[in-house]
Design a protein around this motif. Structure first.
Motif, PDB file in Angstrom:
ATOM      1  N   LYS A  47       0.830  -1.220   0.000  1.00 15.96           N
ATOM      2  CA  LYS A  47       0.000   0.000   0.000  1.00 15.96           C
ATOM      3  C   LYS A  47       0.854   1.254   0.000  1.00 15.96           C
ATOM      4  O   LYS A  47       0.656   2.160  -0.835  1.00 15.96           O
ATOM      5  CB  LYS A  47      -0.921   0.027   1.235  1.00 15.96           C
ATOM      6  N   SER A  48       1.801   1.318   0.929  1.00 18.70           N
ATOM      7  CA  SER A  48       2.658   2.512   1.024  1.00 18.70           C
ATOM      8  C   SER A  48       3.573   2.624  -0.183  1.00 18.70           C
ATOM      9  O   SER A  48       3.894   3.730  -0.635  1.00 18.70           O
ATOM     10  CB  SER A  48       3.480   2.478   2.310  1.00 18.70           C
ATOM     11  N   THR A  49       3.994   1.492  -0.728  1.00 21.88           N
ATOM     12  CA  THR A  49       4.823   1.514  -1.935  1.00 21.88           C
ATOM     13  C   THR A  49       4.061   2.151  -3.086  1.00 21.88           C
ATOM     14  O   THR A  49       4.592   2.996  -3.820  1.00 21.88           O
ATOM     15  CB  THR A  49       5.269   0.089  -2.309  1.00 21.88           C
ATOM     16  N   LEU A  51       1.548   4.238  -2.827  1.00 23.39           N
ATOM     17  CA  LEU A  51       1.400   5.657  -2.505  1.00 23.39           C
ATOM     18  C   LEU A  51       2.678   6.423  -2.839  1.00 23.39           C
ATOM     19  O   LEU A  51       2.632   7.524  -3.397  1.00 23.39           O
ATOM     20  CB  LEU A  51       1.049   5.834  -1.032  1.00 23.39           C
ATOM     21  N   ASN A  52       3.834   5.832  -2.513  1.00 19.29           N
ATOM     22  CA  ASN A  52       5.115   6.487  -2.793  1.00 19.29           C
ATOM     23  C   ASN A  52       5.395   6.588  -4.286  1.00 19.29           C
ATOM     24  O   ASN A  52       6.069   7.523  -4.743  1.00 19.29           O
ATOM     25  CB  ASN A  52       6.253   5.746  -2.087  1.00 19.29           C
ATOM     26  N   PHE A  83       2.329  12.017   6.237  1.00 18.16           N
ATOM     27  CA  PHE A  83       2.783  10.726   6.744  1.00 18.16           C
ATOM     28  C   PHE A  83       2.150  10.426   8.098  1.00 18.16           C
ATOM     29  O   PHE A  83       1.591  11.301   8.753  1.00 18.16           O
ATOM     30  CB  PHE A  83       4.312  10.721   6.878  1.00 18.16           C
ATOM     31  N   GLN A  84       2.258   9.166   8.528  1.00 14.46           N
ATOM     32  CA  GLN A  84       1.762   8.786   9.850  1.00 14.46           C
ATOM     33  C   GLN A  84       2.502   9.573  10.915  1.00 14.46           C
ATOM     34  O   GLN A  84       1.910  10.042  11.885  1.00 14.46           O
ATOM     35  CB  GLN A  84       1.944   7.279  10.066  1.00 14.46           C
ATOM     36  N   ASP A 163      -0.569   8.664   4.253  1.00  9.33           N
ATOM     37  CA  ASP A 163      -0.100   7.326   4.621  1.00  9.33           C
ATOM     38  C   ASP A 163      -0.438   7.052   6.083  1.00  9.33           C
ATOM     39  O   ASP A 163       0.297   7.427   6.983  1.00  9.33           O
ATOM     40  CB  ASP A 163       1.405   7.207   4.384  1.00  9.33           C
ATOM     41  N   GLU A 164      -1.580   6.413   6.313  1.00 10.66           N
ATOM     42  CA  GLU A 164      -2.077   6.127   7.658  1.00 10.66           C
ATOM     43  C   GLU A 164      -1.951   7.351   8.568  1.00 10.66           C
ATOM     44  O   GLU A 164      -1.300   7.295   9.613  1.00 10.66           O
ATOM     45  CB  GLU A 164      -1.329   4.943   8.262  1.00 10.66           C
ATOM     46  N   VAL A 195      -3.718   5.594   2.521  1.00  9.62           N
ATOM     47  CA  VAL A 195      -3.416   4.242   2.983  1.00  9.62           C
ATOM     48  C   VAL A 195      -4.005   4.076   4.378  1.00  9.62           C
ATOM     49  O   VAL A 195      -3.861   4.948   5.230  1.00  9.62           O
ATOM     50  CB  VAL A 195      -1.893   4.005   3.030  1.00  9.62           C
TER      51      VAL A 195
END
Length: 266
Positions: A47-49, A51-52, A83-84, A163-164, A195
């Motif tokens: 998921k984060s990949t 998003l990145n 970001f988180q 991201d979360e 995410v």
């Protein structure tokens, strides 16, 4: 669909001293302007990949990503990331943390008074106008995250990538910020990709939920359209048949079918 963000056959393979890791496989995803899309799946599903890749922080091994018909090759102010970890500079005030981003984006085109006005407006938008002179250690975790969101919004991005953003917060603070995000997105009409691990958060906030299969070589297993009216109220939706049905479908994918590839549904 108006393809504002267009992910075309993206593959992501990481190479290290331990060998190759195939993170993402054959990702095809189109996101319309003004749409709120959540990416959900088990830990390690990429998921984060993904998003990145949209943020331009990573380049795909194969395939291409477009934003507003332009290829994404690097980070840009039109795609802001929250970001988180709020990532605030601890020696700067809340105002200065936001002003730093505003100056970087608009400093060559606007006077200082206009930059300060933009900064104040962004902090006002997230309910942090009273804390402009405070430093990060003087405010709560939820307030820090509000400043991080203000910093992103102050750049007037075309796309807000999250991201979360509420993952590290307590349940009450998370719920409050989710409600605030609903209001902010309604006002700004931002395109949002978020995410999350939280099924209820995804259903409450999203127009569509993209469910990722388990890695390695994770891909999109299913896309669920959340056909619930806006504006949304969490209390009113709690027993709404459509909300319950969407929640059950996501849980079924994640925990009954274990995130294995499914037929794509729009």
């Amino acid at each position: 669909m108006n393809r504002y963000i267009d992910v075309q056959g993206a593959e992501m393979v990481f190479t290290s001293a331990k060998g190759r890791f195939h993170a993402l496989h054959d990702i095809h995803l189109q996101i319309a302007k003004g749409e709120f899309v959540s990416l959900i799946g088990h830990s390690g599903c990429g998921k984060s990949t993904l998003l990145n890749l949209i943020a331009g922080l990573l380049s795909p091994t194969e395939g291409a990503l477009l934003c507003d018909n332009r290829e994404i090759r690097s980070p840009g102010p039109e795609r802001a990331v929250v970001f988180q970890n709020h990532s605030l500079l601890p020696w700067l005030t809340c105002f200065d943390n936001v002003y730093l981003a505003v100056e970087r984006v608009f400093g060559a085109k606007e006077r200082k008074a206009q930059l300060r006005e933009r900064t104040h407006a962004a902090l006002q938008l997230v309910g942090m106008a009273a804390a402009t002179a405070k430093r990060p250690h003087e405010i709560s975790g939820g307030m820090k995250q509000r400043v991080g969101i203000a910093r992103a919004l102050a750049m007037e991005p075309k796309v807000l990538l999250m991201d979360e953003p509420f993952g590290a917060l307590d349940a009450l603070t998370r719920a409050h910020l989710q409600d605030e995000l609903l209001k902010i997105v309604a006002r700004t009409r931002s395109t949002v990709v978020m995410v999350t691990h939280d099924v209820d958060e995804a259903v409450l906030l999203s127009d569509r939920i993209v469910m990722m299969t388990n890695g390695p070589a994770a891909t999109i297993g299913q896309v669920l359209t959340v056909d619930l009216p806006r504006p949304r109220d969490r209390v009113a939706l709690a027993e709404h048949p459509g909300y319950v049905a969407c929640r059950k479908q996501v849980l079924d994918f994640l925990y009954t079918r274990h995130g294995q590839p499914q037929a794509l549904a729009a």
